[in-house]
Design an enzyme around this catalytic site. Structure first.
Site, PDB file in Angstrom:
ATOM      1  N   LYS A  76       0.819  -1.208   0.000  1.00 20.88           N
ATOM      2  CA  LYS A  76       0.000   0.000   0.000  1.00 20.88           C
ATOM      3  C   LYS A  76       0.862   1.271   0.000  1.00 20.88           C
ATOM      4  O   LYS A  76       0.428   2.314  -0.473  1.00 20.88           O
ATOM      5  CB  LYS A  76      -0.929   0.042   1.218  1.00 20.88           C
ATOM      6  CG  LYS A  76      -1.852  -1.156   1.406  1.00 20.88           C
ATOM      7  CD  LYS A  76      -2.964  -1.197   0.401  1.00 20.88           C
ATOM      8  CE  LYS A  76      -4.137  -2.102   0.781  1.00 20.88           C
ATOM      9  NZ  LYS A  76      -3.837  -3.529   0.966  1.00 20.88           N
TER      10      LYS A  76
HETATM   11  C1  LIG Z   1      -4.573  -4.645   0.655  1.00 19.40           C
HETATM   12  C2  LIG Z   1      -3.837  -5.930   0.710  1.00 19.40           C
HETATM   13  C3  LIG Z   1      -4.136  -6.982  -0.172  1.00 19.40           C
HETATM   14  C4  LIG Z   1      -5.263  -6.895  -1.184  1.00 19.40           C
HETATM   15  O1  LIG Z   1      -5.022  -5.936  -2.159  1.00 19.40           O
HETATM   16  P1  LIG Z   1      -6.231  -5.382  -3.062  1.00 19.40           P
HETATM   17  O2  LIG Z   1      -5.675  -4.292  -3.875  1.00 19.40           O
HETATM   18  O3  LIG Z   1      -7.266  -4.918  -2.096  1.00 19.40           O
HETATM   19  O4  LIG Z   1      -6.708  -6.539  -3.876  1.00 19.40           O
HETATM   20  C5  LIG Z   1      -3.358  -8.124  -0.098  1.00 19.40           C
HETATM   21  N1  LIG Z   1      -2.368  -8.245   0.805  1.00 19.40           N
HETATM   22  C6  LIG Z   1      -2.062  -7.265   1.658  1.00 19.40           C
HETATM   23  C7  LIG Z   1      -0.966  -7.473   2.638  1.00 19.40           C
HETATM   24  C8  LIG Z   1      -2.775  -6.080   1.649  1.00 19.40           C
HETATM   25  O5  LIG Z   1      -2.470  -5.090   2.503  1.00 19.40           O
END
Ligand SMILES: *Cc1c(COP(=O)(O)O)cnc(C)c1O
Length: 461
Positions: free
Chosen positions: A112
């Site tokens: 993120k």
């Molecule tokens: C947010 C997240 C996901 C999922 O990602 P999306 O873009 O919502 O599909 C998977 N793994 C981790 C560690 C995350 O923080």
């Protein structure tokens, strides 16, 4: 470059407004009117360039004249300066033809950060130019919230409120949200699960009086700028493994469909992607949809990969829009049916989806077993989300190199990792004080009125 809503009933916007708004006023999501392409020569020229330079070349056409070249290069440089690895998104080899893309070297140890650090810089420049102040409200299953807080804390032009499901995030995730001391940061522990948090957030966006009064801005993956930032590492990794001269495949641990949608955009831009594999945990609505053609909600069952514990996968709407030939009316009708439990996807749209994506799921036992096996065979300690990806990827290995996205650092989920492979997953040294700091958070009910009142009181708006 103009952005249009997936529900076909909101004004089209330029990049800056689409970014500052988040959700369209008809409840839809913004997508680019046309996706710019890169030629094989453009892609080949990315080989060996620093991450920041690739980011500039890949994202530039989407941003058009919102920023000058100089401003945009500066924004990118600042966004990735705090990463703990020179490659930003390094590749590690797991097997003969299987690679792991480590996306967890940012300040909060999850992928993120790639998008949120960039958005923080983009907002800062755009808002100071406009002399405006906005209220960012985000819903999180754990990682978005800490990444947003890290990116926006201390900025004058924003207040940031993060809704997370009380008791359903890991201790590390919670502490990353509750220990920053900046006055513009508000961590809200809400009764309910992540889908409840996301639903209240959408309600706030649909309450136009509130939305306009507090100048609501959204930084969930419904925000186009986030998807855009994530397109970049598909290019850096594919080029490192031989694109455009050979195809590569990707497996993506998926929740809200943002990360894998970025891969879909990379493919539309011309990156030669062979398979694009959706990997889900036991909350497998996306995998079931691919198998059955019906998008049907079931309850959320908490798992050891909590950031993927989801039933309403917001960005799926973006790909549905393409699957239905960009007919916003059809998408709006399907989304209306979602509140009654689900919808059936037409045969033509399913053909499009099955041509574009493969899918698989990993159970809790399979995820634990994968952490153990990967550690034994390669020494790589996987977080549970990445392990879901690696397991599903192994079921889809083919001729093209497979790249699995490692979405978080194992230290964010130390208990699950220790259970699975007996290995401690210590925090990197720069984060070692996390458990000594005081926590600050507000418990809130799953109640729109109460939430809006709290946000108005705290922002004085
Ligand atoms: C947010 C997240 C996901 C999922 O990602 P999306 O873009 O919502 O599909 C998977 N793994 C981790 C560690 C995350 O923080």
């Amino acid at each position: 470059m103009r952005y249009i809503s997936t529900r076909g009933d909101a004004p089209d916007l330029g990049f800056e407004d689409a970014m500052l708004t988040g959700l369209a006023r008809d409840g839809g999501l913004y997508v680019p009117e046309t996706v710019p392409t890169m030629s094989a020569g453009d892609i080949a020229a990315l080989a060996g360039l620093p991450y920041e330079e690739v980011a500039f070349r890949v994202m530039r056409p989407f941003v058009s004249d919102t920023f000058t070249d100089e401003e945009f290069a500066d924004i990118i440089a600042k966004a990735y300066a705090g990463f703990n690895h020179d490659a930003r998104a390094p590749l590690v080899q797991l097997g003969a033809n299987h690679f792991l893309l480590e996306l967890f070297h940012g300040p909060t140890l999850a992928f993120k950060d790639f998008a949120m650090q960039l958005i923080g810089q983009l907002f800062q420049v755009a808002l100071s130019r406009r002399g405006e102040k906005v209220t960012i409200v985000g819903a999180t299953s754990g990682d978005t919230g800490s990444a947003a807080i890290e990116a926006f804390k201390g900025l004058d032009a924003v207040d940031v409120f993060i809704l997370f499901p009380h008791g359903r995030v890991s201790d590390v995730q919670r502490r990353q949200m509750t220990t920053p001391t900046e006055a513009n940061v508000h961590a809200l522990a809400m009764d309910g699960d992540f889908d409840d948090c996301q639903a209240r957030l959408k309600d706030m966006f649909n309450d136009f009086e509130f939305r306009d009064a507090v100048k609501l801005a959204g930084v969930n993956s419904i925000n186009w700028a986030r998807v855009l930032a994530q397109v970049v590492y598909y290019f850096t990794s594919a080029v490192a493994l031989g694109a455009p001269h050979r195809k590569v495949s990707f497996t993506v641990p998926t929740g809200n469909f943002g990360d894998i949608f970025a891969g879909y955009i990379a493919k539309k831009m011309g990156l030669p992607i062979d398979q694009l594999v959706i990997a889900t945990n036991q909350n497998d609505i996306l995998h079931r949809t691919m198998e059955t053609g019906a998008y049907t909600k079931a309850g959320v069952t908490p798992s050891i990969s909590p950031s993927m514990d989801i039933q309403v996968s917001s960005n799926f709407e973006r790909v549905l829009f393409d699957a239905y030939g960009r007919d916003g009316k059809v998408v709006a009708d399907q989304m209306a049916d979602l509140s009654n439990g689900g919808f059936k996807i037409s045969q033509g749209a399913m053909e499009f989806l099955r041509e574009t994506f493969d899918s698989g799921r990993a159970s809790e036992d399979e995820t634990m077993a994968q952490i153990k096996t990967s550690f034994a065979r390669t020494g790589e300690v996987l977080c549970p989300h990445s392990a879901v990806g690696v397991k599903v990827a192994e079921d889809h290995l083919g001729d093209s190199p497979m790249i699995t996205l490692a979405t978080a650092h194992p230290a964010k989920f130390p208990a699950a990792v220790k259970d699975a492979c007996g290995q401690d997953a210590p925090l990197p040294p720069r984060m070692s004080g996390l458990f000594d700091r005081d926590e600050r958070m507000t418990r809130v009910a799953n109640d729109l009125g109460a939430l809006e009142a709290l946000i108005r009181e705290r922002t004085g708006r």
